[in-house]
Design a protein around this motif. Structure first.
Motif, PDB file in Angstrom:
ATOM      1  N   TYR A 140       8.496 -23.191  36.202  1.00  0.00           N
ATOM      2  CA  TYR A 140       7.137 -22.640  36.200  1.00  0.00           C
ATOM      3  C   TYR A 140       6.866 -21.865  37.488  1.00  0.00           C
ATOM      4  O   TYR A 140       6.301 -20.771  37.464  1.00  0.00           O
ATOM      5  CB  TYR A 140       6.092 -23.741  36.048  1.00  0.00           C
ATOM      6  CG  TYR A 140       6.098 -24.453  34.709  1.00  0.00           C
ATOM      7  CD1 TYR A 140       6.554 -23.831  33.554  1.00  0.00           C
ATOM      8  CD2 TYR A 140       5.632 -25.756  34.598  1.00  0.00           C
ATOM      9  CE1 TYR A 140       6.559 -24.485  32.338  1.00  0.00           C
ATOM     10  CE2 TYR A 140       5.625 -26.421  33.382  1.00  0.00           C
ATOM     11  CZ  TYR A 140       6.093 -25.779  32.257  1.00  0.00           C
ATOM     12  OH  TYR A 140       6.085 -26.430  31.054  1.00  0.00           O
ATOM     13  N   LEU A 182       8.655 -18.536  37.571  1.00  0.00           N
ATOM     14  CA  LEU A 182       8.088 -17.572  36.629  1.00  0.00           C
ATOM     15  C   LEU A 182       6.623 -17.261  36.917  1.00  0.00           C
ATOM     16  O   LEU A 182       6.035 -16.386  36.281  1.00  0.00           O
ATOM     17  CB  LEU A 182       8.230 -18.093  35.194  1.00  0.00           C
ATOM     18  CG  LEU A 182       9.661 -18.251  34.684  1.00  0.00           C
ATOM     19  CD1 LEU A 182       9.662 -18.883  33.297  1.00  0.00           C
ATOM     20  CD2 LEU A 182      10.377 -16.910  34.652  1.00  0.00           C
ATOM     21  N   VAL A 230       4.060 -19.327  36.409  1.00  0.00           N
ATOM     22  CA  VAL A 230       3.265 -19.869  35.308  1.00  0.00           C
ATOM     23  C   VAL A 230       2.759 -21.249  35.711  1.00  0.00           C
ATOM     24  O   VAL A 230       3.507 -22.057  36.262  1.00  0.00           O
ATOM     25  CB  VAL A 230       4.120 -19.981  34.026  1.00  0.00           C
ATOM     26  CG1 VAL A 230       3.341 -20.627  32.903  1.00  0.00           C
ATOM     27  CG2 VAL A 230       4.641 -18.622  33.613  1.00  0.00           C
ATOM     28  N   ALA A 231       1.504 -21.509  35.412  1.00  0.00           N
ATOM     29  CA  ALA A 231       0.938 -22.828  35.697  1.00  0.00           C
ATOM     30  C   ALA A 231       1.188 -23.748  34.505  1.00  0.00           C
ATOM     31  O   ALA A 231       1.123 -23.305  33.355  1.00  0.00           O
ATOM     32  CB  ALA A 231      -0.555 -22.717  35.965  1.00  0.00           C
ATOM     33  N   ASP A 245      -1.318 -23.500  31.785  1.00  0.00           N
ATOM     34  CA  ASP A 245      -1.221 -22.338  30.895  1.00  0.00           C
ATOM     35  C   ASP A 245      -0.300 -22.632  29.715  1.00  0.00           C
ATOM     36  O   ASP A 245      -0.564 -22.226  28.586  1.00  0.00           O
ATOM     37  CB  ASP A 245      -0.703 -21.113  31.653  1.00  0.00           C
ATOM     38  CG  ASP A 245      -1.666 -20.646  32.733  1.00  0.00           C
ATOM     39  OD1 ASP A 245      -2.869 -20.951  32.621  1.00  0.00           O
ATOM     40  OD2 ASP A 245      -1.202 -19.977  33.681  1.00  0.00           O
ATOM     41  N   VAL A 246       0.769 -23.346  29.987  1.00  0.00           N
ATOM     42  CA  VAL A 246       1.715 -23.694  28.926  1.00  0.00           C
ATOM     43  C   VAL A 246       1.064 -24.675  27.960  1.00  0.00           C
ATOM     44  O   VAL A 246       1.183 -24.552  26.742  1.00  0.00           O
ATOM     45  CB  VAL A 246       3.018 -24.275  29.519  1.00  0.00           C
ATOM     46  CG1 VAL A 246       3.946 -24.763  28.420  1.00  0.00           C
ATOM     47  CG2 VAL A 246       3.707 -23.242  30.388  1.00  0.00           C
ATOM     48  N   ALA A 294      -1.416 -22.888  25.655  1.00  0.00           N
ATOM     49  CA  ALA A 294      -0.902 -21.807  24.808  1.00  0.00           C
ATOM     50  C   ALA A 294      -0.865 -22.242  23.346  1.00  0.00           C
ATOM     51  O   ALA A 294      -0.646 -23.412  23.025  1.00  0.00           O
ATOM     52  CB  ALA A 294       0.495 -21.404  25.263  1.00  0.00           C
TER      53      ALA A 294
END
Length: 107
Positions: A88, A91, A93-94, A97-98, A101
């Motif tokens: 994460y 990339l 990305v938190a 956020d995953v 999604a």
């Protein structure tokens, strides 16, 4: 897939095309048995149907993808797996956020 006997029956010398037998060679190409064109008694070209060509092209693409997947799996054997937090972070990305999604439907 054609049997060896069917392939032997569907071999045409390239000289047959200059003697007006091209239509016969094209018509004998069926979905299961291609026509092998010989030049100097050596396979020179293969006549097949568009559906068979599309199928073989798809199989070839699948094999390339499979070889790539196997290479990746082989390259990752014996190594330590990366923690999700590290992936994460790399990339940007938190984890939230995953989790938020939407699910993706694969066809």
């Amino acid at each position: 897939m054609a049997t060896p006997a069917e392939l032997l029956d569907n071999m045409v010398p390239v000289s047959a095309f200059s003697r007006g037998k091209a239509a016969q060679a094209f018509s004998s190409a069926s979905s299961s048995t291609p026509v092998i064109v010989l030049k100097n008694n050596v396979p020179y070209r293969i006549i097949t149907t568009p559906d068979e060509y599309a199928y073989l092209s798809e199989v070839e693409a699948d094999m390339v993808l499979m070889a790539e997947a196997i290479a990746r799996l082989t390259g990752n054997q014996g190594g330590d797996p990366l923690p999700a937090e590290q992936v994460y972070a790399e990339l940007g990305v938190a984890p939230e956020d995953v989790a938020d999604a939407d699910d993706v439907e694969l066809a």
